[in-house]
Design an enzyme around this catalytic site. Structure first.
Site, PDB file in Angstrom:
ATOM      1  N   GLU A 288      40.472  56.489  52.694  1.00 63.94           N
ATOM      2  CA  GLU A 288      41.478  56.224  53.715  1.00 63.94           C
ATOM      3  C   GLU A 288      42.431  57.409  53.845  1.00 63.94           C
ATOM      4  O   GLU A 288      42.884  57.979  52.858  1.00 63.94           O
ATOM      5  CB  GLU A 288      42.247  54.923  53.437  1.00 63.94           C
ATOM      6  CG  GLU A 288      43.041  54.878  52.160  1.00 63.94           C
ATOM      7  CD  GLU A 288      43.786  53.551  51.972  1.00 63.94           C
ATOM      8  OE1 GLU A 288      43.384  52.537  52.581  1.00 63.94           O
ATOM      9  OE2 GLU A 288      44.759  53.531  51.211  1.00 63.94           O
ATOM     10  N   CYS A 289      42.690  57.808  55.080  1.00 67.94           N
ATOM     11  CA  CYS A 289      43.649  58.838  55.453  1.00 67.94           C
ATOM     12  C   CYS A 289      43.352  60.167  54.738  1.00 67.94           C
ATOM     13  O   CYS A 289      42.438  60.884  55.130  1.00 67.94           O
ATOM     14  CB  CYS A 289      45.072  58.351  55.218  1.00 67.94           C
ATOM     15  SG  CYS A 289      46.298  59.203  56.238  1.00 67.94           S
ATOM     16  N   GLY A 290      44.090  60.509  53.695  1.00 66.70           N
ATOM     17  CA  GLY A 290      43.825  61.752  52.992  1.00 66.70           C
ATOM     18  C   GLY A 290      42.412  61.823  52.461  1.00 66.70           C
ATOM     19  O   GLY A 290      41.782  62.890  52.458  1.00 66.70           O
TER      20      GLY A 290
ATOM     21  N   LEU B 267      39.808  60.418  53.880  1.00 63.55           N
ATOM     22  CA  LEU B 267      39.019  60.722  55.072  1.00 63.55           C
ATOM     23  C   LEU B 267      39.030  62.228  55.353  1.00 63.55           C
ATOM     24  O   LEU B 267      37.988  62.844  55.633  1.00 63.55           O
ATOM     25  CB  LEU B 267      39.593  59.958  56.262  1.00 63.55           C
ATOM     26  CG  LEU B 267      39.175  60.380  57.667  1.00 63.55           C
ATOM     27  CD1 LEU B 267      37.746  59.964  57.958  1.00 63.55           C
ATOM     28  CD2 LEU B 267      40.109  59.786  58.718  1.00 63.55           C
TER      29      LEU B 267
ATOM     30  N   SER C 229      38.485  55.951  57.085  1.00 65.61           N
ATOM     31  CA  SER C 229      39.388  55.657  58.197  1.00 65.61           C
ATOM     32  C   SER C 229      40.774  56.198  57.897  1.00 65.61           C
ATOM     33  O   SER C 229      41.134  56.424  56.742  1.00 65.61           O
ATOM     34  CB  SER C 229      39.456  54.136  58.404  1.00 65.61           C
ATOM     35  OG  SER C 229      40.486  53.786  59.303  1.00 65.61           O
TER      36      SER C 229
END
Length: 476
Positions: A348-350, A352, A448
């Site tokens: 997730e986020c970082g 990704l 994501s």
């Protein structure tokens, strides 16, 4: 009873006041549990650094009102004192229409009195008008008193006290202006604790200030952790707390094994200066569902830990440490090979961004990353922020197609390519209209920008562990 530490707006010093309170309690060798309203990751790091206990997020959008109440009750059972640090201004929530997910909302849910922090640096008598307005805006709230922050002089304090006296609102703390007491920040908030070598001296100074700046004879009883009477808008709380859910306790959930795996699923958790954005409740659920968590560093370790069946890449600041991540090609190769082999992976986020072909930092320099996603993560000046209702478009290791969940988006990067098989349809908090498609699904990868808190949805980590166990069986 515990207290909710609220500000009249962002930037008034809530975190500094909260850390000072926590530091004094710990200096007195008292056990204290802290909480943070909202989805923030970084403020809880500072709480944990001081208390030695994981700070818990209270977010009714990402979880539920019932979960917020259960979480608070569960984690205050074995401590002497407790407090809740608010978010933004007292009444600022998920939208500007009401105060959903605001500090006021949480204070009502938990029946907590509010300690209002006022930044007095550019006002004197007006502080009374601010305090009166906040105290009368929602009659359902209780106010314990105020903390006057950034007071400039003795004369300034006299004016403030004279203005507040008719309100009969206790002044429970007075902090003078200390321009040298600051916690550095960057593009997503405060700089995390692991990057602050002088943090110990800062916390010690806040503890010493707190001993003399607070009215402890009045404050200490208010911070005492004890059962609160049910609040007026209390939701019905199930006797089965989601915090203690195990696979054994809910065999009726579709797809869940009815006994804890032997041996347990081993999950590699990326945890270092580049990846540190995790909710403690997510870790708790994984362990209670039978997982063994193995922490490793994409910055310094040569590869994934041996014998793991799953990978969890949380958020953080990979853009700040892009050079170090790029230099550790052995770790990148290990991650790439594991995902290509079908290892269930949640990024997730970082996380990704780390899986992209490259990260382009704020200086415009490009750094090679894992390359499992055919995209580039470009740092921009634009902040993408908000709650999202995420509808799964395809099966993933975490969610079946068609399921809905709530998440939070908070980043200053954008991907240069769109996924051929996006994970989600995203909708805003108060709108049914489609915002955009988002996320990547390939192999057994769920990647994501959306941050998820699994507290009210233990079926998500349970599904993930089931996939991990299946992968492990295929490798044997």
């Amino acid at each position: 009873m515990a207290l909710a530490i609220a500000g009249e707006r962002s930037g008034v010093g809530k975190t500094t006041i909260t850390l000072s309170l926590l530091a004094v309690l710990r200096q007195r060798q008292l056990s204290v549990q802290s909480f943070k309203v909202g989805p923030d990751y970084i403020d809880p790091m500072f709480h944990r650094y001081v208390t030695g206990r994981a700070c818990r997020n209270l977010d009714p959008v990402l979880t539920s009102e019932a979960y917020v109440q259960q979480c608070f009750a569960h984690h205050t059972q074995t401590v002497d004192y407790a407090l809740v640090e608010g978010v933004m201004g007292l009444f600022d929530g998920a939208t500007g229409v009401d105060d959903t997910a605001s500090t006021a909302h949480i204070a009502r849910l938990l029946n907590l009195p509010v300690l209002l922090v006022i930044d007095c640096s550019r006002l004197s008598r007006s502080a009374a008008a601010i305090a009166l307005g906040y105290c009368s805006f929602d009659p359902r709230l209780q106010f314990a008193g105020v903390v006057l922050n950034r007071v400039g002089s003795d004369r300034h304090l006299e004016l403030l006290k004279a203005a507040l006296e008719p309100l009969n609102l206790p002044i429970l703390g007075v902090f003078r202006r200390h321009d040298d007491i600051t916690i550095p920040d960057r593009h997503l908030g405060l700089v995390p604790t692991a990057e602050l070598p002088v943090l110990d001296s800062l916390i010690k100074r806040l503890a010493n200030l707190g001993e003399t700046c607070f009215d402890w004879s009045r404050l200490l009883p208010l911070l005492k952790a004890q059962s609160n009477s049910p609040p007026p808008e209390s939701t019905t709380v199930s006797s089965q707390s989601p915090i203690t859910l195990t696979l054994n306790s809910s065999p009726q959930r579709k797809g869940l094994p009815t006994s804890n795996p032997q041996p347990p699923a081993r999950i590699a958790i990326a945890y270092d200066r580049a990846f540190s954005f995790y909710y403690a409740d997510n870790f708790d659920l994984l362990e209670q569902l039978g997982a063994e968590l193995i922490f490793w560093s994409p910055l310094t370790d040569p590869g994934l830990p041996a014998g793991v069946q799953g990978l969890y890449l949380g958020g953080g600041f990979p853009e700040v440490f892009a050079a170090e991540l790029a230099n550790n090609q052995a770790a990148q190769q290990s991650v790439r090979q594991a995902i290509q082999a079908g290892m269930p992976t949640y990024a997730e986020c970082g996380g990704l961004m780390y899986l992209c072909e490259q990260i382009v930092d704020f200086a415009g320099q490009s750094w090679k990353m894992v390359g499992i996603l055919s995209a580039t993560a470009n740092m921009t000046g634009r902040l993408t922020l908000g709650y999202r209702r995420a509808i799964a478009l395809h099966d993933s290791p975490l969610l079946p197609a068609g399921s809905e969940t709530w998440g939070h988006e908070f980043h200053r990067s954008a991907l240069s390519a769109k996924s051929a098989l996006p994970l989600y349809q995203l909708r805003g908090y108060d709108s049914d209209s489609l915002m955009y498609l988002e996320g990547w699904q390939s192999h057994q990868l769920h990647a994501s920008y959306i941050h998820l808190h699994w507290g009210a949805h233990p079926e998500i980590p349970a599904r993930f562990l089931t996939r991990c166990l299946e992968f492990g069986e295929l490798q044997n």
